[in-house]
Design a protein around this motif. Sequence first.
Motif, short mmCIF file in Angstrom:
data_model
loop_
_atom_site.label_atom_id
_atom_site.label_comp_id
_atom_site.label_asym_id
_atom_site.label_seq_id
_atom_site.Cartn_x
_atom_site.Cartn_y
_atom_site.Cartn_z
N GLU A 1 0.78 -1.35 0.07
CA GLU A 1 0.05 -0.01 -0.09
C GLU A 1 0.80 1.37 0.06
O GLU A 1 0.63 2.24 -0.78
CB GLU A 1 -0.99 -0.08 1.24
N ASN A 2 1.82 1.33 0.81
CA ASN A 2 2.94 2.44 0.73
C ASN A 2 3.46 2.76 -0.62
O ASN A 2 3.65 3.86 -0.86
CB ASN A 2 4.21 2.08 1.74
N ASP A 3 3.65 1.49 -1.32
CA ASP A 3 4.29 1.62 -2.71
C ASP A 3 3.24 2.58 -3.50
O ASP A 3 3.73 3.24 -4.35
CB ASP A 3 4.55 0.26 -3.19
N LEU A 4 2.02 2.11 -3.11
CA LEU A 4 0.92 2.83 -4.11
C LEU A 4 1.03 4.25 -3.93
O LEU A 4 0.75 5.15 -4.78
CB LEU A 4 -0.24 2.05 -3.89
N ILE A 5 1.00 4.77 -2.44
CA ILE A 5 0.96 5.88 -2.29
C ILE A 5 2.29 6.91 -2.75
O ILE A 5 2.14 7.87 -3.39
CB ILE A 5 1.23 6.00 -0.70
N VAL A 6 3.49 6.10 -2.66
CA VAL A 6 4.55 6.83 -3.34
C VAL A 6 4.35 6.84 -5.10
O VAL A 6 4.67 7.92 -5.65
CB VAL A 6 5.84 5.88 -3.19
N LYS A 7 3.76 5.92 -5.64
CA LYS A 7 3.52 5.94 -7.06
C LYS A 7 2.32 7.02 -7.51
O LYS A 7 2.65 7.42 -8.49
CB LYS A 7 3.06 4.42 -7.44
N HIS A 8 1.62 7.18 -6.56
CA HIS A 8 0.43 7.84 -7.10
C HIS A 8 0.42 9.27 -6.11
O HIS A 8 -0.87 9.44 -5.42
CB HIS A 8 -1.18 7.43 -7.20
N PRO A 9 1.32 9.99 -5.79
CA PRO A 9 1.35 11.35 -4.98
C PRO A 9 0.05 12.41 -5.33
O PRO A 9 -0.32 13.04 -4.31
CB PRO A 9 2.74 11.74 -5.13
N ASP A 10 -0.18 12.49 -6.48
CA ASP A 10 -1.29 13.36 -6.80
C ASP A 10 -2.65 12.98 -6.81
O ASP A 10 -3.49 13.44 -6.49
CB ASP A 10 -1.04 13.82 -8.36
N ARG A 11 -2.88 11.48 -6.54
CA ARG A 11 -4.21 11.10 -6.25
C ARG A 11 -4.30 10.53 -4.90
O ARG A 11 -5.63 10.52 -4.54
CB ARG A 11 -4.57 9.84 -7.38
N LEU A 12 -3.30 10.38 -4.15
CA LEU A 12 -3.49 9.65 -2.89
C LEU A 12 -2.64 10.45 -1.81
O LEU A 12 -1.44 10.65 -2.07
CB LEU A 12 -2.84 8.20 -2.84
N LYS A 13 -3.36 10.83 -0.85
CA LYS A 13 -2.84 11.65 0.25
C LYS A 13 -3.00 10.83 1.62
O LYS A 13 -4.38 10.55 1.77
CB LYS A 13 -3.19 12.95 0.44
N VAL A 14 -2.12 10.53 2.30
CA VAL A 14 -2.21 9.95 3.65
C VAL A 14 -2.07 10.85 4.98
O VAL A 14 -0.95 11.41 4.84
CB VAL A 14 -1.39 8.65 3.89
N VAL A 15 -3.13 10.84 5.84
CA VAL A 15 -2.68 11.66 7.00
C VAL A 15 -3.05 10.63 8.24
O VAL A 15 -4.04 10.13 8.47
CB VAL A 15 -4.02 12.80 7.52
#
Length: 346
Positions: free
Chosen positions: A225-239
């Motif tokens: 899941e972290n890899d996906l966050i890194v791959k899609h920074p414009d679409r996925l933001k995590v707080v």
Amino acid sequence: MTKAAKIKAFNPNDPASADAGIYGLPFTAAECDIVLVPVPWEVTTSYGGGTSLGPDAILEASFQVDLFNPEFPELWKRGIHMDELPEALLEQSKALKKEAKHVIDLLVNGGDAKKKAKADKALARINAECAVMNDWVEQRCAYWLDQGKLVGLVGGDHSTPLGFFRAQAARHKKFGILHIDAHLDLRIAYEGFTYSHASILYNTLPLKSVERIVSVGIRDFCEQENDLIVKHPDRLKVVRSVDIRRQQYGGITWKEQCDAIIDALPEKVHITFDIDGLDPTLCPNTGTPVPGGFQFEEATYLLSRLAAKRTIIGFDLVEVSPGKDEWDANVGARLLFHLCGVLAKR
């Protein structure tokens, strides 16, 4: 009797009638501005269970919620209706969850060729039937949206709103999702289930109308899941929950944090609220509780702040699992009322 006459005759201070609708309201679906679609489904849950019973438990607990809320004093007059509980869907969920045990058992304990063949057959059927459920949810939500209703979904596990997201995507060129949860739910076909409750946001990514997903209150996620966050920074933001607390310990206010969360979202927003985004003392029977999370008033403050700054186009509330008492359903019913309130502000 017309809706106006019902409003005049109805006393919101009285106890709810046993034959009334959700929150004890006397209105028909046609008379209500807000319609709730119950989806009693929990096929892929592998830890705690019972979330398929959530919609009915919330309905029952709703009769104990006082209708006067200073933030939404006229909300009850708008009308809130819960759609008929789809009993066939509930029975299908029970049957398929039994088959899912074969898949999970093989994954955890291994087995011979016969056991593998049985699990493969069960997995294929579950993936196919979950796709059917998604289609039903999309059609049912679309039906009410086309009637001009404000629509909310009541799960069931967190796989259930995918069809609703699709219905929203067919009606809005661009929108964002505020995702309140303990988990990221970005796993790819978790445990082999294409439409796992842990894969809902991954399955949402192909919807190009979903401009951005902001996940808030997160405490658990995996490397995939972290890899996906890194791959899609414009679409996925995590707080993350831990980062929220660290900032607060350093003097940043919750108001400031809420504004930063909202600033990351586009104008139109759908809210997907997994009850385990709250502190587990508020939802001890949810399937996968995690220490940390929001207090009730923190969550409702964020929702109200969002409604003041963005256009809320819909919501879902999922993973409410009733225990031996009514506590989880009680919290769920009150959170649902607040979600209805911020949706009605649209």
